[in-house]
Design an enzyme around this catalytic site. Structure first.
Site, PDB file in Angstrom:
ATOM      1  N   GLU A 254      16.346  31.384  46.732  1.00  0.00           N
ATOM      2  CA  GLU A 254      17.125  32.100  45.712  1.00  0.00           C
ATOM      3  C   GLU A 254      18.009  31.141  44.925  1.00  0.00           C
ATOM      4  O   GLU A 254      18.151  31.267  43.714  1.00  0.00           O
ATOM      5  CB  GLU A 254      17.995  33.195  46.345  1.00  0.00           C
TER       6      GLU A 254
ATOM      7  N   ASP B 292       4.087  36.029  46.514  1.00  0.00           N
ATOM      8  CA  ASP B 292       3.957  36.164  45.058  1.00  0.00           C
ATOM      9  C   ASP B 292       4.119  34.878  44.235  1.00  0.00           C
ATOM     10  O   ASP B 292       3.188  34.385  43.606  1.00  0.00           O
ATOM     11  CB  ASP B 292       4.910  37.253  44.536  1.00  0.00           C
TER      12      ASP B 292
ATOM     13  N   GLU C 230      10.268  50.563  46.036  1.00  0.00           N
ATOM     14  CA  GLU C 230      10.039  49.250  46.657  1.00  0.00           C
ATOM     15  C   GLU C 230       8.675  49.156  47.325  1.00  0.00           C
ATOM     16  O   GLU C 230       8.077  48.089  47.371  1.00  0.00           O
ATOM     17  CB  GLU C 230      11.131  48.934  47.685  1.00  0.00           C
TER      18      GLU C 230
ATOM     19  N   GLU D 230       9.723  42.996  37.367  1.00  0.00           N
ATOM     20  CA  GLU D 230       8.317  42.552  37.352  1.00  0.00           C
ATOM     21  C   GLU D 230       7.422  43.404  36.460  1.00  0.00           C
ATOM     22  O   GLU D 230       6.543  42.878  35.779  1.00  0.00           O
ATOM     23  CB  GLU D 230       7.742  42.533  38.776  1.00  0.00           C
TER      24      GLU D 230
HETATM   25  C1  DMJ Z   1      13.336  37.675  41.082  1.00  0.00           C
HETATM   26  O1  DMJ Z   1      14.456  37.074  41.619  1.00  0.00           O
HETATM   27  C2  DMJ Z   1      12.217  36.700  40.962  1.00  0.00           C
HETATM   28  O2  DMJ Z   1      11.326  37.177  40.016  1.00  0.00           O
HETATM   29  C3  DMJ Z   1      11.504  36.456  42.262  1.00  0.00           C
HETATM   30  O3  DMJ Z   1      10.360  35.663  42.123  1.00  0.00           O
HETATM   31  C4  DMJ Z   1      11.119  37.713  42.977  1.00  0.00           C
HETATM   32  N1  DMJ Z   1      11.631  38.836  42.347  1.00  0.00           N
HETATM   33  C5  DMJ Z   1      12.979  38.885  41.918  1.00  0.00           C
HETATM   34  C6  DMJ Z   1      13.250  40.145  41.149  1.00  0.00           C
HETATM   35  O4  DMJ Z   1      12.602  41.237  41.639  1.00  0.00           O
END
Ligand code: DMJ
Length: 930
Positions: free
Chosen positions: A146, A293, A387, A405
């Site tokens: 993060e 992802d 979610e 997203e």
């Molecule tokens: C974001 O912080 C980024 O896109 C991350 O890759 C995963 N998703 C969150 C938001 O949902």
């Protein structure tokens, strides 16, 4: 996740980047479609697009303005209590708090959004604040992932646009790479996390003390998620190339190399979590959503940004595996890495909504359109993407933290197809945000999309990503002060310039193509998917792909694990025993069960699926036995129905899911614990009584307030600081006796939610609430009241007027006084609004529709063969596939009694060991959160 900004195929770029020679960036090729696309959905006028763009700007101001006013320098805004979230000062929410490093997260994450939205002056102010106020040396343990995507990415995105503005000669003339220096300082703080033999980073680091030291309180973890280790290369390579310090790019490459080495060699898939010391897969399920992802995203984008072919080769290899095993259009379903034909789940998570956007970048438009359409229908049903949702589109996890997203994929699909349908999708997203998530102090995450209740949370990615993608969706080239196509979006939608590909290339690019000799070359797609070729004479291309899916969600039928060996049934084998059909009293079932552990590999596979289904079924059944949460909606001034609190139900009293909501003013009972006859019956008569939890049974409190004439009750937790953010909601039990005498509805609020009502009473005296099973439409609840028109019309400009008008400062102002911008909601307006809300928001379907599963007992579920065996075809029609297959196999078995069940015999120990491994993985999966 995000995609690349596009460039015209072969259009000149400042410095020709190596990747452009192979032109794999589909998005830039597809951009040209916007200008030629006219048919299909009605085109949207320039005025309408501008209006929507302005609405996005206003919404951003509402979110950012409230953060700056009420939360800054804290990391995030808590929009219900209208204050900053400071780590350590609020009850811990677990892993989600690891994004908070006391470094003004939301401000840093918002930097480049300010420039995209043309707020250059505000950007300049924001950069000055970051340089003046932000400390990166706090004694706090943060997530490496993060911190990289939000803070390092935010600083680099800010730096990228600061130098662009400086070069233009008007703004940021004073800027001297200060953001880059901060980014470098942060980069060095993250490096100790990579001190493992594998080169995979530890998941957490202490900003001040690093790893492992006693005072660091981290460094003992053994596992990390694949995305956590594989989503560093864009930021780290950009940092290296901006500064010339090669170490960052080297570390990120090493982690990626290790993950690639560890891919499951026969399926070419990766698991969700990996041991950072041994490289063993800890969770062997594999999808494109949570936990994996952005690993895939960064492989493709690393190729775009760095021009290194090996990244594209890796991406293409994984993509081929994803399309072979995980993609079941329009669904994307997790599988096992070593048994990729077996689905690992019956539900999908919201994070996978980025994937259609990535498919656009890859140039694979058809499945992108299909998955996006399926997701849009789920959104239309629940207003937001829950979610997690099941393969038959029921809610699995009901939260929605305003994730971007889906907006991101909508933007890329619009760029690819130019189909105005995607503009209408964006318009719906804007409407839903204003209607359901907008609160007086920002935008609040949804605690439960079924009840419409809020959570006191506005994540920084909402500002970093959502507003960027929505604004860009409606913007024409001239609406943005720079060329967006010269940049790539990171996973947090931060902008990195593509010219980095030719800068400071001191990292020797490994020519590892030779490592791939065993791979099929046709796998590597080096072509540029040009829209002129994709949609030569068919402007209705996207529409024609969506058409068969248009009822896929509404008409879906309950189904279990969807991938069954249909071919083997068709060829005469007996269909396997499914967990939902199992009866311990049925000797035939017991016999089949025994066989599963003892005979062929097919039996073992059936056994594995059976165990997996059993685990899922039992967790589903546990969920279903719980009553769903309820909603307390504050309807009086200045809330006007915009704040919805999540409440626990009672196992006694009026069932709000079966009756109309209860509405009334609130009054505190005396004694406050409600454990004896009330001494203030006149105060609670005809009202909703507030009672404190504790000292006697819930039912006793209910009887006491009912005897005093209350029409409902709200029990507020006596445990100070408790909150639905951190504790699971529960239902209030009766007292073991007959509770039929209790006729009023009773709801439970944790202390934090309860104090929102208590504070409102202190401030506004008269507080009216609605107790219901789900939040009600504002137009309906405000019928006949004089209220500000923005409340009804969601006209944010009027809201600004109202908020800034001096008369609104008066605490006890009546609804009528709100006024210059007020209107009476008459019956006609209300009816049409109710009607339109019903039409445009099918969530207004009866609560039973969303909650009916909760009211069906597990045994009922398993006893209805038609319900359980139904599946759906792409037209949304229900077909009884299992029954057909059953019939077919029975007939064939009759005629062929010697049906072979497989030849390969496996010893029972190995089968059991195999099962155990999978069961452990499933159990871990169940425990893990997104
Ligand atoms: C974001 O912080 C980024 O896109 C991350 O890759 C995963 N998703 C969150 C938001 O949902």
């Amino acid at each position: 996740m995000s995609g690349a900004g596009g460039r015209g195929c072969g259009s000149p770029v400042p410095q020709r980047a190596p990747w452009s020679l192979v032109a794999a960036t589909a998005a830039f090729c597809l951009v040209s479609a916007t200008s030629v696309w006219t048919a299909g959905a009605e085109p949207m006028s320039r005025e309408e697009k501008q209006k929507l763009g302005n609405q996005v700007l206003e919404m951003f101001d509402h979110a950012y303005g409230n953060y700056m006013e009420h939360a800054y320098p804290a990391d995030e805004l808590m929009p219900l209590t209208c204050r900053g979230r400071v780590r350590g000062q609020e009850p811990s929410r677990g892993d989600v708090d690891d994004a908070l490093g006391k470094f003004s997260l939301t401000l840093i994450d918002s930097l480049d959004t300010l420039v995209v939205l043309n707020k250059t002056k505000e950007f300049e102010d924001a950069v000055r604040k970051v340089l003046r106020d932000v400390n990166l040396d706090n004694d706090v343990v943060v997530s490496v992932f993060e911190t990289n995507i939000r803070v390092l990415g935010g600083l680099l995105g800010g730096h990228s646009l600061a130098i662009m503005l400086k070069e233009k000669g008007e703004y940021m003339q004073w800027y001297n790479d200060e953001l880059l220096q901060m980014a470098k300082q942060l980069g060095y703080k993250l490096l100790p996390a990579f001190n493992t033999t594998s080169g995979l980073p530890y998941p957490r680091i202490n900003l001040k003390f690093g790893i492992r030291k006693p005072e660091a309180r981290t460094g003992t973890e053994t596992d990390t998620c694949t995305a956590c280790a594989g989503t560093l290369i864009l930021e780290f390579a950009a940092l290296s190339r901006f500064t010339g310090a090669t170490i960052f790019e080297e570390y990120a490459r090493k982690a990626l190399d290790f993950l690639w080495e560890k891919r499951q060699r026969s399926s070419n898939l990766v698991g969700v979590t990996i041991n950072i010391h041994t490289g063993d897969w800890v969770r062997k399920d594999s999808g494109v959503g949570a936990g994996i992802d952005s690993y895939y995203e960064y492989l493709l984008k690393a190729y775009v940004l760095l021009g290194d072919d090996s990244f594209l080769e890796r991406f293409n290899t994984h993509y081929d595996a994803i399309m072979r095993y995980i993609s079941q259009p329009p669904l994307l379903l997790d599988v096992h890495i070593h048994k990729p034909m077996l689905n690992a789940r019956t539900w999908m998570d919201a994070l996978l909504a980025f994937f259609p956007g990535l498919q656009v970048l890859k140039g694979d438009i058809r499945p992108a359109i299909e998955t996006h359409e399926m997701l849009y229908q789920v959104i239309k049903k629940h207003n937001f993407l829950p979610e997690a949702f099941t393969t038959d589109f029921r809610v699995h996890w009901a939260q929605h933290p305003l994730r971007p997203e889906f907006a991101e994929s909508t933007y890329f699909l619009y760029k690819a197809t130019g189909d105005p349908y995607y503009l209408e999708v964006g318009k719906t997203l804007i409407e839903n945000l204003n209607k359901y998530a907008r609160v007086p102090c920002g935008f609040a995450a949804m605690k439960d999309v079924r009840t419409g209740s809020h959570e006191d949370r506005m994540d920084s990615f909402f500002l970093a990503e959502m507003f960027k993608y929505l604004y860009l969706l409606f913007a024409d080239k001239e609406d943005i002060i720079f060329d967006i196509e010269d940049y790539i979006f990171t996973t947090e939608a931060h902008l990195l310039p593509l010219w980095l590909s030719t800068t400071n290339q001191s990292i020797s690019k490994k020519n590892i193509t030779s490592e791939y000799t065993e791979l099929d070359d046709s796998n590597f797609d080096w072509t540029c998917p040009n829209t002129q070729i994709l949609f030569p004479n068919d402007p209705l291309y996207a529409q024609s792909i969506r058409e068969p899916l248009k009822n896929v969600v509404d008409k879906s039928c309950p189904r279990g694990i969807i991938r069954v060996r249909e071919e083997s049934f068709r060829s005469g084998a007996k269909p396997p025993l499914r967990a939902r059909d199992f009866m311990a009293t049925n000797p035939e079932h017991l016999e089949i069960l025994k066989k599963m552990g003892a005979a062929s590999s097919i039996d073992a596979e059936d056994g594995l699926r059976f165990m997996q289904e059993m685990i899922e079924l039992s967790s589903q059944q546990q969920k279903e036995q719980q009553l769903p949460p309820r909603a307390v909606q504050i309807v009086s001034h200045p809330f006007f129905g915009r704040v919805v609190l999540t409440a626990g139900p009672a196992q006694f009293g009026l069932d709000l899911s079966k009756h109309k909501e209860t509405r009334g003013f609130v009054a505190s009972s005396k004694p406050y614990n409600g454990c004896s006859e009330l001494t203030n019956p006149e105060a609670v008569m005809g009202k909703i009584a507030l009672i404190q939890r504790g000292q006697c049974m819930f039912a006793e409190k209910a009887r006491n307030i009912q005897n005093a004439g209350a029409i409902g009750g709200i029990v507020i937790d006596d445990n100070e600081g408790s909150s639905s953010d951190t504790a699971p909601l529960f239902q209030m039990a009766g007292d073991g006796k007959d509770t039929d005498d209790i006729k009023i509805p009773m709801l439970f609020l944790f202390s934090k939610e309860g104090s929102i009502i208590l504070d409102a009473i202190r401030e506004y005296e008269e507080v009216e609430v609605l107790l219901s099973d789900k939040a009600k439409d504002r137009a309906a609840i405000l019928k006949g009241k004089m209220i500000p028109s923005y409340i009804i019309n969601s006209n944010p400009e009027m809201e600004n007027e109202e908020q800034s008008s001096p008369e609104n400062d008066s605490q006890n102002q009546s609804d009528e006084q709100v006024s210059s911008s007020s209107q009476e909601v008459d019956l006609v307006d209300q009816e049409s609004s109710e009607e339109s809300s019903l039409n445009s928001h099918p969530e207004s379907l009866s609560p039973a529709d969303t909650d009916n599963v909760a009211s069906i007992s597990p045994s009922e579920q398993t006893s209805d063969p038609t319900e359980n065996h139904e599946t759906t075809n792409l037209n949304g029609e229900c077909t009884d596939l299992d029954n057909q297959l059953q019939e077919q196999s029975e007939t064939e078995e009759d005629s062929n009694p010697n049906v072979s069940w497989g030849k390969k015999v496996q010893p029972i120990d190995s089968i059991l060991a195999d099962w155990n491994e999978d069961i452990e993985a499933f159990e871990m999966m169940e425990k893990d959160e997104l």
